[in-house]
Scaffold this motif. Structure first.
Motif, PDB file in Angstrom:
ATOM      1  N   ILE A 174      22.660  36.083  35.410  1.00  0.00           N
ATOM      2  CA  ILE A 174      22.732  35.082  34.331  1.00  0.00           C
ATOM      3  C   ILE A 174      24.188  34.716  34.011  1.00  0.00           C
ATOM      4  N   GLY A 175      25.115  35.125  34.880  1.00  0.00           N
ATOM      5  CA  GLY A 175      26.491  34.673  34.743  1.00  0.00           C
ATOM      6  C   GLY A 175      27.454  35.622  34.055  1.00  0.00           C
ATOM      7  N   ILE A 176      27.030  36.835  33.743  1.00  0.00           N
ATOM      8  CA  ILE A 176      27.916  37.766  33.044  1.00  0.00           C
ATOM      9  C   ILE A 176      29.063  38.213  33.943  1.00  0.00           C
ATOM     10  N   ALA A 177      28.771  38.573  35.179  1.00  0.00           N
ATOM     11  CA  ALA A 177      29.842  38.976  36.105  1.00  0.00           C
ATOM     12  C   ALA A 177      30.824  37.819  36.296  1.00  0.00           C
ATOM     13  N   LYS A 178      30.302  36.613  36.403  1.00  0.00           N
ATOM     14  CA  LYS A 178      31.154  35.431  36.551  1.00  0.00           C
ATOM     15  C   LYS A 178      32.076  35.271  35.343  1.00  0.00           C
ATOM     16  N   GLU A 179      31.541  35.458  34.152  1.00  0.00           N
ATOM     17  CA  GLU A 179      32.365  35.343  32.945  1.00  0.00           C
ATOM     18  C   GLU A 179      33.457  36.404  32.907  1.00  0.00           C
ATOM     19  N   LEU A 180      33.111  37.637  33.288  1.00  0.00           N
ATOM     20  CA  LEU A 180      34.106  38.708  33.324  1.00  0.00           C
ATOM     21  C   LEU A 180      35.200  38.405  34.353  1.00  0.00           C
ATOM     22  N   MET A 181      34.804  37.911  35.514  1.00  0.00           N
ATOM     23  CA  MET A 181      35.775  37.560  36.560  1.00  0.00           C
ATOM     24  C   MET A 181      36.699  36.444  36.077  1.00  0.00           C
ATOM     25  N   LYS A 182      36.135  35.427  35.446  1.00  0.00           N
ATOM     26  CA  LYS A 182      36.936  34.300  34.966  1.00  0.00           C
ATOM     27  C   LYS A 182      37.916  34.754  33.878  1.00  0.00           C
ATOM     28  N   GLU A 183      37.502  35.672  33.027  1.00  0.00           N
ATOM     29  CA  GLU A 183      38.399  36.190  31.987  1.00  0.00           C
ATOM     30  C   GLU A 183      39.565  36.956  32.617  1.00  0.00           C
ATOM     31  N   ILE A 184      39.281  37.744  33.660  1.00  0.00           N
ATOM     32  CA  ILE A 184      40.354  38.452  34.379  1.00  0.00           C
ATOM     33  C   ILE A 184      41.311  37.445  35.005  1.00  0.00           C
ATOM     34  N   GLU A 185      40.775  36.367  35.561  1.00  0.00           N
ATOM     35  CA  GLU A 185      41.626  35.326  36.149  1.00  0.00           C
ATOM     36  C   GLU A 185      42.543  34.717  35.098  1.00  0.00           C
ATOM     37  N   GLU A 186      41.993  34.376  33.938  1.00  0.00           N
ATOM     38  CA  GLU A 186      42.805  33.777  32.881  1.00  0.00           C
ATOM     39  C   GLU A 186      43.903  34.723  32.422  1.00  0.00           C
ATOM     40  N   LEU A 187      43.564  35.994  32.235  1.00  0.00           N
ATOM     41  CA  LEU A 187      44.570  36.975  31.825  1.00  0.00           C
ATOM     42  C   LEU A 187      45.631  37.163  32.907  1.00  0.00           C
ATOM     43  N   SER A 188      45.211  37.142  34.165  1.00  0.00           N
ATOM     44  CA  SER A 188      46.151  37.291  35.282  1.00  0.00           C
ATOM     45  C   SER A 188      47.151  36.134  35.318  1.00  0.00           C
ATOM     46  N   ILE A 189      46.651  34.928  35.059  1.00  0.00           N
ATOM     47  CA  ILE A 189      47.531  33.754  35.025  1.00  0.00           C
ATOM     48  C   ILE A 189      48.520  33.889  33.860  1.00  0.00           C
ATOM     49  N   GLN A 190      48.019  34.303  32.700  1.00  0.00           N
ATOM     50  CA  GLN A 190      48.901  34.509  31.547  1.00  0.00           C
ATOM     51  C   GLN A 190      49.978  35.551  31.841  1.00  0.00           C
ATOM     52  N   LEU A 191      49.624  36.545  32.640  1.00  0.00           N
ATOM     53  CA  LEU A 191      50.570  37.606  33.018  1.00  0.00           C
ATOM     54  C   LEU A 191      51.464  37.198  34.192  1.00  0.00           C
ATOM     55  N   GLN A 192      51.304  35.956  34.642  1.00  0.00           N
ATOM     56  CA  GLN A 192      52.098  35.377  35.731  1.00  0.00           C
ATOM     57  C   GLN A 192      51.927  36.125  37.049  1.00  0.00           C
ATOM     58  N   ARG A 193      50.700  36.571  37.302  1.00  0.00           N
ATOM     59  CA  ARG A 193      50.398  37.192  38.588  1.00  0.00           C
ATOM     60  C   ARG A 193      50.005  36.094  39.558  1.00  0.00           C
ATOM     61  N   LYS A 194      50.306  36.305  40.828  1.00  0.00           N
ATOM     62  CA  LYS A 194      50.113  35.272  41.854  1.00  0.00           C
ATOM     63  C   LYS A 194      48.727  35.281  42.492  1.00  0.00           C
ATOM     64  N   LYS A 195      48.070  36.447  42.461  1.00  0.00           N
ATOM     65  CA  LYS A 195      46.741  36.502  43.061  1.00  0.00           C
ATOM     66  C   LYS A 195      45.963  37.691  42.526  1.00  0.00           C
ATOM     67  N   ILE A 196      44.667  37.663  42.818  1.00  0.00           N
ATOM     68  CA  ILE A 196      43.770  38.765  42.492  1.00  0.00           C
ATOM     69  C   ILE A 196      43.191  39.272  43.806  1.00  0.00           C
ATOM     70  N   ILE A 197      43.149  40.583  43.943  1.00  0.00           N
ATOM     71  CA  ILE A 197      42.559  41.184  45.141  1.00  0.00           C
ATOM     72  C   ILE A 197      41.401  42.091  44.737  1.00  0.00           C
ATOM     73  N   LEU A 198      40.502  42.308  45.679  1.00  0.00           N
ATOM     74  CA  LEU A 198      39.381  43.220  45.457  1.00  0.00           C
ATOM     75  C   LEU A 198      38.826  43.644  46.792  1.00  0.00           C
ATOM     76  N   GLU A 199      37.989  44.661  46.742  1.00  0.00           N
ATOM     77  CA  GLU A 199      37.227  45.059  47.924  1.00  0.00           C
ATOM     78  C   GLU A 199      35.783  45.232  47.481  1.00  0.00           C
ATOM     79  N   VAL A 200      34.876  44.952  48.395  1.00  0.00           N
ATOM     80  CA  VAL A 200      33.457  44.982  48.079  1.00  0.00           C
ATOM     81  C   VAL A 200      32.705  45.517  49.291  1.00  0.00           C
ATOM     82  N   ARG A 201      31.615  46.240  49.010  1.00  0.00           N
ATOM     83  CA  ARG A 201      30.800  46.738  50.116  1.00  0.00           C
ATOM     84  C   ARG A 201      30.273  45.570  50.929  1.00  0.00           C
ATOM     85  N   GLU A 202      30.330  45.720  52.243  1.00  0.00           N
ATOM     86  CA  GLU A 202      29.887  44.671  53.162  1.00  0.00           C
ATOM     87  C   GLU A 202      28.431  44.266  52.914  1.00  0.00           C
TER      88      GLU A 202
END
Length: 146
Positions: free
Chosen positions: A79-107
């Motif tokens: 229902i979009g909760i993970a998407k909202e959490l991801m988008k919030e991390i993106e916004e905070l990362s931009i505010q912190l002047q980070r250039k990218k976000i990385i992650l790893e996920v099970r195949e």
């Protein structure tokens, strides 16, 4: 009422219960507490009617943010909760002047991979046999930020 907020020490037990039910390689209570206290951590919870139903743990580095964990209660998925959490991390990362976000996920975690791709993450590579408990590879993904 729905809201995204900072994870607090009082969330430890709820997060630990989610960890044990969602992941074979779950974090111990001590690991959760250490991450909550980490000065480089960005840890957010999604609260619905005063109940924590999802969380994301990330860590700031020199020029990027790494997502370490994301989980949503099974009864509130798709229902979009993970998407909202991801988008919030993106916004905070931009505010912190980070250039990218990385992650790893099970195949084999197709729903997560699909979500990440929809959010603009690209596959950077594969880490063979990374998830020992699952006998799966890790897919390395990243997203460049503006």
């Amino acid at each position: 009422m729905d809201r995204i907020r900072k994870v607090e020490m009082g969330d430890t037990d709820a997060i630990y219960k989610y960890e044990m039910s969602f992941f074979r390689d779950y974090w111990s209570k001590n690991q959760i507490v250490m991450e909550i206290n980490n000065i480089n951590a960005i840890n957010l919870g999604f609260e619905k009617n005063s109940r924590l139903i999802g969380y994301i743990f990330a860590r700031k580095s020199l020029d990027f943010v790494e997502i370490l964990k994301i989980a949503v209660s099974k009864s509130f998925r798709k229902i979009g909760i993970a998407k909202e959490l991801m988008k919030e991390i993106e916004e905070l990362s931009i505010q912190l002047q980070r250039k990218k976000i990385i992650l790893e996920v099970r195949e084999g975690n197709n729903s997560a991979i699909t979500l990440y791709k929809k959010l603009g993450y690209k596959v950077d590579g594969i880490r063979r046999n990374y998830y020992k408990e699952y006998k799966e590879n890790a897919v390395l993904m990243s997203k460049k930020l503006p």
